[in-house]
Design a protein around this motif. Structure first.
Motif, PDB file in Angstrom:
ATOM      1  N   PRO A 203      -0.941  -1.064   5.999  1.00 24.48           N
ATOM      2  CA  PRO A 203      -0.206   0.133   5.772  1.00 24.48           C
ATOM      3  C   PRO A 203       1.372   0.307   6.221  1.00 24.48           C
ATOM      4  CG  PRO A 203      -1.318   0.204   7.670  1.00 24.48           C
ATOM      5  CD  PRO A 203      -1.619  -1.253   7.066  1.00 24.48           C
TER       6      PRO A 203
ATOM      7  N   LEU B 200       0.603  -1.350  -0.038  1.00 30.66           N
ATOM      8  CA  LEU B 200       0.100  -0.156   0.095  1.00 30.66           C
ATOM      9  C   LEU B 200       0.845   1.252   0.026  1.00 30.66           C
ATOM     10  CD1 LEU B 200      -2.907   1.130   0.259  1.00 30.66           C
ATOM     11  CD2 LEU B 200      -2.552   1.223   2.778  1.00 30.66           C
TER      12      LEU B 200
ATOM     13  N   LYS C 210      -4.001   5.404  -2.998  1.00 32.99           N
ATOM     14  CA  LYS C 210      -3.335   4.411  -2.753  1.00 32.99           C
ATOM     15  C   LYS C 210      -4.060   3.069  -2.869  1.00 32.99           C
ATOM     16  CE  LYS C 210       0.298   6.496   0.166  1.00 32.99           C
ATOM     17  NZ  LYS C 210       1.319   6.125  -0.413  1.00 32.99           N
ATOM     18  N   HIS C 211      -5.048   3.168  -2.118  1.00 31.65           N
ATOM     19  CA  HIS C 211      -6.120   1.898  -1.966  1.00 31.65           C
ATOM     20  C   HIS C 211      -6.741   1.561  -3.333  1.00 31.65           C
ATOM     21  CE1 HIS C 211      -5.792   2.659   2.295  1.00 31.65           C
ATOM     22  NE2 HIS C 211      -6.400   1.599   2.371  1.00 31.65           N
TER      23      HIS C 211
ATOM     24  N   MET D 255     -10.320  -4.225   0.611  1.00 28.19           N
ATOM     25  CA  MET D 255      -9.415  -5.300  -0.156  1.00 28.19           C
ATOM     26  C   MET D 255      -9.494  -6.683   0.194  1.00 28.19           C
ATOM     27  SD  MET D 255      -6.647  -3.934  -2.075  1.00 28.19           S
ATOM     28  CE  MET D 255      -6.361  -2.230  -1.462  1.00 28.19           C
TER      29      MET D 255
ATOM     30  N   GLU E 151     -11.675   0.448   4.053  1.00 29.45           N
ATOM     31  CA  GLU E 151     -10.645   0.040   3.064  1.00 29.45           C
ATOM     32  C   GLU E 151     -10.083  -1.432   3.217  1.00 29.45           C
ATOM     33  OE1 GLU E 151     -11.290   4.442   3.666  1.00 29.45           O
ATOM     34  OE2 GLU E 151     -10.774   2.655   4.931  1.00 29.45           O
ATOM     35  N   GLY E 152      -9.611  -1.711   4.359  1.00 30.84           N
ATOM     36  CA  GLY E 152      -9.005  -3.002   4.595  1.00 30.84           C
ATOM     37  C   GLY E 152     -10.182  -4.179   4.203  1.00 30.84           C
TER      38      GLY E 152
ATOM     39  N   ARG F 257      -5.907  -1.896  -5.361  1.00 29.92           N
ATOM     40  CA  ARG F 257      -6.712  -2.885  -5.978  1.00 29.92           C
ATOM     41  C   ARG F 257      -6.588  -2.903  -7.506  1.00 29.92           C
ATOM     42  NH1 ARG F 257     -10.086   0.841  -2.866  1.00 29.92           N
ATOM     43  NH2 ARG F 257     -10.745   1.810  -4.688  1.00 29.92           N
TER      44      ARG F 257
ATOM     45  N   ARG G 295      -6.888  -3.770  10.305  1.00 39.73           N
ATOM     46  CA  ARG G 295      -7.878  -3.388   9.326  1.00 39.73           C
ATOM     47  C   ARG G 295      -9.329  -3.636   8.952  1.00 39.73           C
ATOM     48  NH1 ARG G 295      -6.688   0.979   6.644  1.00 39.73           N
ATOM     49  NH2 ARG G 295      -5.986   0.027   4.370  1.00 39.73           N
TER      50      ARG G 295
ATOM     51  N   ALA H 223      -4.526  -4.669   2.717  1.00 37.81           N
ATOM     52  CA  ALA H 223      -3.888  -3.302   2.381  1.00 37.81           C
ATOM     53  C   ALA H 223      -3.141  -2.938   3.932  1.00 37.81           C
ATOM     54  CB  ALA H 223      -4.842  -2.300   2.216  1.00 37.81           C
TER      55      ALA H 223
ATOM     56  N   ASP I 281      -4.380   8.684   0.431  1.00 39.62           N
ATOM     57  CA  ASP I 281      -5.156   7.663   0.738  1.00 39.62           C
ATOM     58  C   ASP I 281      -6.093   6.830  -0.117  1.00 39.62           C
ATOM     59  OD1 ASP I 281      -5.007   5.708   3.094  1.00 39.62           O
ATOM     60  OD2 ASP I 281      -7.104   6.150   3.097  1.00 39.62           O
ATOM     61  N   TRP I 282      -6.874   7.700  -0.844  1.00 38.78           N
ATOM     62  CA  TRP I 282      -7.885   7.005  -1.796  1.00 38.78           C
ATOM     63  C   TRP I 282      -7.072   6.391  -2.960  1.00 38.78           C
ATOM     64  CZ3 TRP I 282      -9.144   6.898  -6.707  1.00 38.78           C
ATOM     65  CH2 TRP I 282     -10.490   6.449  -7.058  1.00 38.78           C
TER      66      TRP I 282
END
Length: 738
Positions: A586, A547, A557-558, A608, A604-605, A562, A599, A584, A554-555
């Motif tokens: 970090p 990540l 990165k995720h 993923m 987000e976790g 993905r 997460r 994900a 942050d958006w």
């Protein structure tokens, strides 16, 4: 003959003085039963005993006890029995009496064929011949010890059973193979032991653990342990019978790489380690739920240093005591198979640590390692390199591999650091290495070993996987040995990993200038049978987590991670993901911690994890995503030249199956009306959108699919107009293939 008056029976041979000093190379010449006319003389060396008696067994009456005469104050006792009579020793120690058979009353233990095959490096059952083997000989239960130390002057077995006194159990040398052997009665599984070795210069070496031990003490303790070798009650018949299909090159292969100690810690104990039975309850259901086909365990062979993560192995035949007993490991593998999960182990034949209790200078000579530092020392890891030119070393290593595959039903081995084995100049400067006999840099002995290893395993353990971590362009790593290859089942595609991670780590605005990084792997994707690895090595030593390596906020990165996962699962090649990536995570992986389970409390976790789960589900269910992974007819470029938009489109195909259209948008810019050629008309259903709301994405997409129109594009007769979400990958398939 008058037994009492036969004083000649009590005279000692010249070797007796060496025995008393602890330097006798042939204890059987002095101890045990020695013929003496109608009598047999029995000599026993029992230092610190207060008395020793002979218990003579008679055919039709009760045993008779006879006192043995102490003929030397250092503990040598002599007695007589009728010729051929069976006897036991009754030894009086300070804390009581011990009754046992005489270790020196037993004949030769290893057969001539065993010695012959061992010397040639061709013995394929070393886990049942060498080391400590509980058995019954002449009706007596005990343990047979056998260790290779051809240059030793004297070798003894030491352990709790003889208060670690090397004088008590010196071994017999079988000169034909350089193996020392001894049967010790009335001991069994659970006993701790080592070997006490006096070298050719008659120097006492540090006590050595058994290279062939099937069990060991939990580190930091270093003794070997006599293992319970009784058969394990396997219940994985269905898995073993179907393994050929499950592990064929046309089958889905998605591997979850795990460092067991740091996957999850016991609740409330940040430094504890889950045992095999705990992992059976927790890890196996998790892997099943995530849809992986296999787990790959970082080395579980016994190793002294936690910080090596298992890659500096000394017990190549022993499951690490950190996680439980050998039979508990077998039960874990059995449970994996019942759950439909294959087990791959990381295995390290490239090098070993120089710990004093281990293989280094094992019998006082460079036995396992090269004597010349230019061949025998690994500058990267400060370890020693096996001498692959010795028959016995090749046999030792192949025997280890077979132990895991046969004794424990393991489904494959990932061979670590193959590149370091193949090249004599690996990580060495000019003048720090020796050329081969032709003046080249190739390690011909290592190449011969690798080929021998893979041919042997293909013959004796068919349908198991042999996977090479090989980071160079050595040709034919996964080609058959008969065709000039090394014979592995798969090769880790390290170049793909480095190139694609470099591309994904760049700001999207610059990706147009690095188009080749994402595409280059497809130029050679079918030159070998590849596994695409995102391994532990990519999330340590300052590289950052997966990540962290994605650029932007942050958006982004995720979204980038993905997209990268979806790109990887659609790319030709089998898949491997190191634990924590699916969350994900970090931060970098830390071997003394655990993966970022917290997460799962964050969208987000959870998103993923859900994506990886769905990728695995599709990978297994959709033939086009796995069946032709290793052949070029399973892949077709549609768009590979849209450099400005960083869009890539291809088809995955499989015989008699619907194709999958893969559309990658590697920028954060949505493409609301992007036309893509497709091979057929009709409705193309969306199988996956990595930007879906269920994955914590923006939810932008195509409402479940798109209709292909009879408008030619990209070499196809039909095309469809798609919404390409930002930093996202789409999978679509024609409705007729649903």
């Amino acid at each position: 003959m008058n037994v009492a008056s036969n004083e000649s029976a009590y005279s000692l041979p010249p070797e007796a003085e060496d025995l008393l000093r602890g330097t006798c190379p042939d204890p059987f010449a002095v101890l045990g039963r020695q013929p003496h006319g109608r009598l047999d003389v029995v000599r026993a060396f029992c230092p610190d005993a207060r008395a020793v008696r002979l218990v003579v067994q008679r055919p039709r009456s009760a045993p008779v006890e006879r006192a043995m005469r102490r003929v030397d104050e250092r503990g040598l006792y002599v007695g007589t029995v009728p010729a051929g009579a069976r006897y036991r020793l009754k030894i009086g120690w300070a804390d009581g009496w011990e009754e046992t058979e005489d270790p020196y009353s037993f004949g030769l233990l290893l057969g001539d064929l065993d010695l012959h095959l061992f010397a040639r490096g061709e013995h394929r059952d070393l886990d049942r011949v060498m080391g400590a083997q509980p058995m019954v000989i002449d009706g007596v239960a005990g343990v047979r010890f056998a260790v290779w130390a051809p240059n030793a002057f004297r070798v003894s077995v030491i352990g709790d059973f003889n208060v670690w006194d090397g004088r008590r159990h010196p071994m017999r040398l079988r000169h034909a193979a350089g193996i020392w052997e001894l049967f010790i009665p009335r001991i069994g599984p659970g006993e701790r032991y080592k070997y006490e070795i006096i070298d050719a210069e008659q120097r006492l070496l540090p006590p050595k653990a058994d290279p062939y031990a099937l069990a060991a003490e939990q580190p930091p303790a270093t003794a070997s342990v006599v293992a319970d070798t009784s058969p394990f009650a396997w219940t994985d018949e269905d898995w073993m019978q179907g393994r050929a299909g499950r592990q064929a090159h046309t089958a889905p292969l998605s591997i979850y790489e795990v460092h067991l100690a740091s996957w999850r810690r016991p609740e409330g104990d940040p430094h504890g380690i889950l045992r095999w039975e705990d992992l059976e309850r927790t890890l196996i259901p998790y892997v099943v739920d995530m849809g992986f086909t296999h787990i790959e365990l970082m080395p579980v062979m016994e190793h002294p240093f936690d910080g090596s993560w298992g890659y500096q192995t000394l017990g190549l035949y022993a499951p690490s005591a950190r996680f439980g007993a050998p039979k508990q490991f077998a039960a874990f593998v059995d449970a994996c198979h019942r759950a439909g999960i294959g087990v791959i182990l990381d295995w390290v034949p490239a090098h070993f640590p120089a710990d004093a209790h281990g293989l280094a200078h094992f019998d006082g000579s460079c036995l396992y390692e090269h004597a010349d530092r230019r061949e025998g020392y690994h500058p990267d890891w400060h370890t020693l390199i096996y001498n692959f030119g010795r028959n016995e070393i090749r046999g030792f290593l192949i025997g280890s591999a077979l132990t895991w595959l046969r004794r424990y039903h393991v489904d494959g081995l990932r061979v670590d650091a193959v590149a370091s084995m193949l090249y004599r100049d690996y990580s060495r400067r000019e003048g720090e290495w020796l050329a081969n006999i032709h003046g080249g840099r190739e390690n011909l002995e290592a190449v011969a070993f690798v080929r021998d290893l893979n041919v042997t395993i293909a013959e004796l353990c068919p349908h198991t996987l042999m996977i090479a971590e090989e980071s160079t362009a050595w040709p034919g790593v996964s080609w058959p040995v008969a065709d000039g290859g090394l014979g592995f089942s798969y090769k880790w595609n390290m170049g793909w990993m480095h190139d694609t991670l470099a591309y994904m780590g760049r700001d999207p605005i610059w990706r147009r200038y690095h188009h080749s990084e994402i595409m280059f792997g497809l130029h050679y994707a079918f030159s070998e049978r590849f596994i695409l690895p995102l391994s532990h090595d990519e999330v340590v030593h300052g590289k950052g987590s997966l990540l962290e390596r994605m650029p932007g906020d942050d958006w982004r990165k995720h979204a980038g991670l993905r997209a990268y996962f979806a790109f990887m699962w659609a790319h030709p090649g089998k898949k491997l993901l190191f634990m924590g990536g699916e969350l994900a995570q970090p931060h970098e992986w830390r071997a003394d911690g655990e993966i970022a389970w917290y997460r799962l409390d964050q969208p987000e976790g959870r998103g993923m994890q859900a994506l990886v789960r769905d990728l695995n589900r599709l990978h297994r269910a959709i033939p086009a995503l796995h069946r032709a992974d290793c052949t070029p007819d399973g892949f077709e470029w549609l768009i590979g030249d849209d450099v400005d938009n960083a869009v890539f489109v291809w088809l995955r195909r499989a015989p008699d199956a619907a194709p999958v259209l893969v559309v990658c948008n590697m920028t954060p810019v949505p493409r609301p009306a992007y036309r893509v050629g497709v091979p057929s008309g009709g409705y193309w259903r969306e199988l996956l959108n990595s930007d879906g709301g269920e994955y914590a994405g923006s939810g932008m997409g195509n409402g479940g699919g798109a209709l292909a129109e009879p408008e030619p594009a990209h070499g196809c007769d039909h095309s469809c107009v798609l919404v390409l979400p930002p930093l996202a990958v789409l999978y679509l398939t024609p409705e007729w293939g649903a």
